[in-house]
Design an enzyme around this catalytic site. Structure first.
Site, PDB file in Angstrom:
ATOM      1  N   CYS B 128       0.850  -1.193   0.000  1.00  0.00           N
ATOM      2  CA  CYS B 128       0.000   0.000   0.000  1.00  0.00           C
ATOM      3  C   CYS B 128       0.887   1.246   0.000  1.00  0.00           C
ATOM      4  O   CYS B 128       1.742   1.399   0.862  1.00  0.00           O
ATOM      5  CB  CYS B 128      -0.909   0.033   1.217  1.00  0.00           C
ATOM      6  SG  CYS B 128      -1.897   1.543   1.259  1.00  0.00           S
ATOM      7  N   ASN B 188       0.331  -3.942  -7.417  1.00  0.00           N
ATOM      8  CA  ASN B 188      -0.451  -2.892  -6.772  1.00  0.00           C
ATOM      9  C   ASN B 188      -0.291  -1.592  -7.577  1.00  0.00           C
ATOM     10  O   ASN B 188       0.406  -1.566  -8.595  1.00  0.00           O
ATOM     11  CB  ASN B 188       0.072  -2.702  -5.335  1.00  0.00           C
ATOM     12  CG  ASN B 188      -1.001  -2.161  -4.400  1.00  0.00           C
ATOM     13  OD1 ASN B 188      -1.813  -1.324  -4.780  1.00  0.00           O
ATOM     14  ND2 ASN B 188      -0.998  -2.640  -3.162  1.00  0.00           N
TER      15      ASN B 188
END
Lengths: 264, 300
Positions: B128, B188
């Site tokens: 993240c 991601n």
């Protein structure tokens, strides 16, 4: 594609002590009930209903928390970012329309009334507020040609009590083709209960915490229906809301935790 | 539709499209929309032990062409509340939980909670870009620590979701495999930003966020291709997939399944059904009987 458009505040109107309208230098052709995401650079971004939907965009804001306090510090010529108008607006059916607005919830109902009256519809608006000085858009509605019925919690204007008291009494005497409501969710839930007894189809405009505003983050999805307030809403039909055990009971905060309106 | 069934680390999918984490993943009601839209599996929003409000808005903005920039900042109601939501899903399709932690132990505790909630697999969000803590996926030894700790505590298949922001994503993938990961999700979002010309400041509340969407696809494809060369565990492709042709490119690069997120914006919640149909059409046109037939073909 809803890109951020940063525009000037053209005009600021003090509607009441706690409510202001910001007219922006942004030409729009929105449907009443649609919303925009309002970005105050460096502060935050929040969803707001359009209160002026044709020509220069207008938003009408109640000072409530940190974001709206900062918004009230703006002067004409300052900048705001706008994404939108977005979402599903109100849809007019029939000829005799009834509007029920509580507090700043009158904001999306006023342009709806103007549009309906221009199309030759008959409009009755029940407008409620805590007290007389906080009543919103009563003159604007009257000027457009609507019949306006007023309630205040403290009885300083109109009937002492709630919009729903006026609604219950009115529906005993008269019938309408469609009802439109916006205001505190508990008020709207009560409006739906009353209009259901009279089989009066009703559309309600919901408020939820938004992140993306474009239907992908999942933040504003209504339990029981899976409907996204920012995409399939923010206006919903009574039938849709009755399928949601969330409506009238709780909402989700920025973290996604359930926050109950009143008793669980 | 024949030939679309795939198996990923022991999890059977009716088709190889999965909902990517972070999209529509906060509640049972929203995940069901993706299931109804035809997803072969769904990955829930990443959760941490404690609830997080995330960053101030704007947190999600559109950036041309067909991209999204987000800095949600891992807003989530906490692992326990999300686990209750996932428990409500009726097992129509496999449900993968995405867990986050500020330490290997927190990752493992959250994975255990999700295992108790009955999910089919756990994806570790090691990448993240929007939180203040360590990004474990940036370095081999950090990623390895998290994977080992989680694998020690849960029986479920464990996927490591990686980022191309890492110095060497292929080495990180190899390290995760050595630590016992059952699969790799690549990739991601990439750290990125947008600046408004009139306001003359970054648009995202967090200034910097993660880029997703079509512009990410060539990067994601390169990562999947290179990772698939080096590991034996299955790779799930993620990044800019919005059509069946996009998905097929990832299968040819070695992906066993694909995750779709941003494309929900452009093709609606039925994007999964549409992409699955388009994959089936490709297979039929070219005379292949299953996705497995073409997996990794570009490595010849």
């Amino acid at each position: 594609m809803h890109e951020m458009q940063v525009v000037e505040v053209k005009r600021i109107v003090k509607e009441t002590k706690r409510i202001r309208t910001f007219i922006l230098d942004l030409d729009v052709n929105a449907i009443p009930g649609q919303f925009v995401m309002v970005w105050l650079p460096g502060v935050n971004e929040k969803p707001m209903s359009a209160s002026y939907t044709k020509g220069d965009l207008g938003i009408t804001v109640l000072r409530l928390g940190d974001f709206t306090r900062r918004l009230f510090e703006l002067s004409e010529g300052d900048l705001l970012g706008i994404r939108g108008p977005m979402g599903r607006g109100f849809k007019i059916y029939g000829d005799r329309l009834l509007l029920v607005g509580g507090g700043v919830g009158v904001a999306p109902l006023a342009p709806l009334a103007e549009e309906a009256l221009r199309d030759g519809k008959e409009v009755t608006a029940i407008v409620g507020a805590l007290t007389a000085s906080e009543l919103l858009f009563v003159d604007r509605l009257k000027r457009a040609g609507a019949r306006v019925l007023i309630s205040t919690d403290d009885g300083t204007a109109g009937r002492k009590g709630f919009t729903t008291d006026v609604l219950a009494e009115l529906l005993k005497e008269e019938s309408f083709d469609q009802c439109f409501t916006c205001g505190p969710e508990l008020m709207m839930a009560k409006v739906l209960d009353i209009t259901r007894e009279h089989r009066l189809p009703t559309q309600a405009s919901l408020h939820r915490y938004f992140k993306c505003g474009i239907g992908i983050c999942g933040q504003c999805v209504l339990d029981g229906t899976g409907l996204r307030v920012c995409k399939e809403g923010p206006t919903f039909r009574d039938k849709e809301l009755r399928k949601s055990h969330e409506f009238g009971r709780y909402w989700r905060n920025a973290a996604g935790q359930k926050i109950y309106f009143g008793r669980r | 539709m024949h030939g679309l069934e795939v198996e990923v680390a022991g999890i059977m999918l009716k088709n190889p499209t999965m909902l990517a984490s972070g999209i529509m993943g906060l509640s049972a009601a929203s995940l069901r929309r993706a299931v109804r839209g035809g997803a072969g599996a769904v990955v829930a929003k990443s959760c941490s032990s404690q609830p997080r409000e995330g960053n101030p808005n704007p947190t999600v903005i559109e950036v041309p062409p067909r991209g999204l920039l987000n800095s949600v900042g891992l807003a989530n109601p906490g692992c326990r509340e999300l686990a209750e939501e996932l428990r409500k899903l009726g097992g129509e399709v496999p449900v993968i939980a995405s867990v986050y932690g500020f330490s290997p132990e927190e990752y493992a505790e959250n994975a255990v909670l999700m295992q108790q909630a009955g999910v089919d697999g756990v994806e570790l969000n090691l990448s993240c870009p929007n939180v203040e803590g360590t990004v474990f996926g940036y370095r081999e030894e950090l990623a390895q620590e998290v994977v080992s700790e989680v694998k020690r505590r849960v029986k479920l298949p464990v996927f490591a979701k990686l980022t191309a922001d890492a110095g060497d994503v292929v080495s990180v993938a190899k390290a995760c495999e050595e630590a016992g990961a059952d699969g790799i999700t690549a990739i991601n979002t990439l750290r990125a930003m947008s600046i408004d010309l009139t306001a003359r400041q970054p648009v995202l509340g967090n200034r910097v966020g993660g880029l997703s969407g079509a512009c990410l696809k060539p990067v994601a494809l390169r990562c999947v291709y290179e990772i698939a060369e080096e590991v034996r565990i299955p790779v799930i492709g993620c990044g800019g997939i919005s059509t069946g042709r996009d998905a097929v490119e990832f299968f040819l690069a070695g992906a066993r399944a694909v995750q779709i997120g941003t494309a929900v914006l452009y093709r609606g919640l039925n994007v999964f059904r549409k992409v699955a149909q388009e994959i089936a059409e490709y297979l039929e046109e070219r005379g292949y009987s299953s996705v497995g037939d073409i997996t990794g073909m570009a490595h010849r």
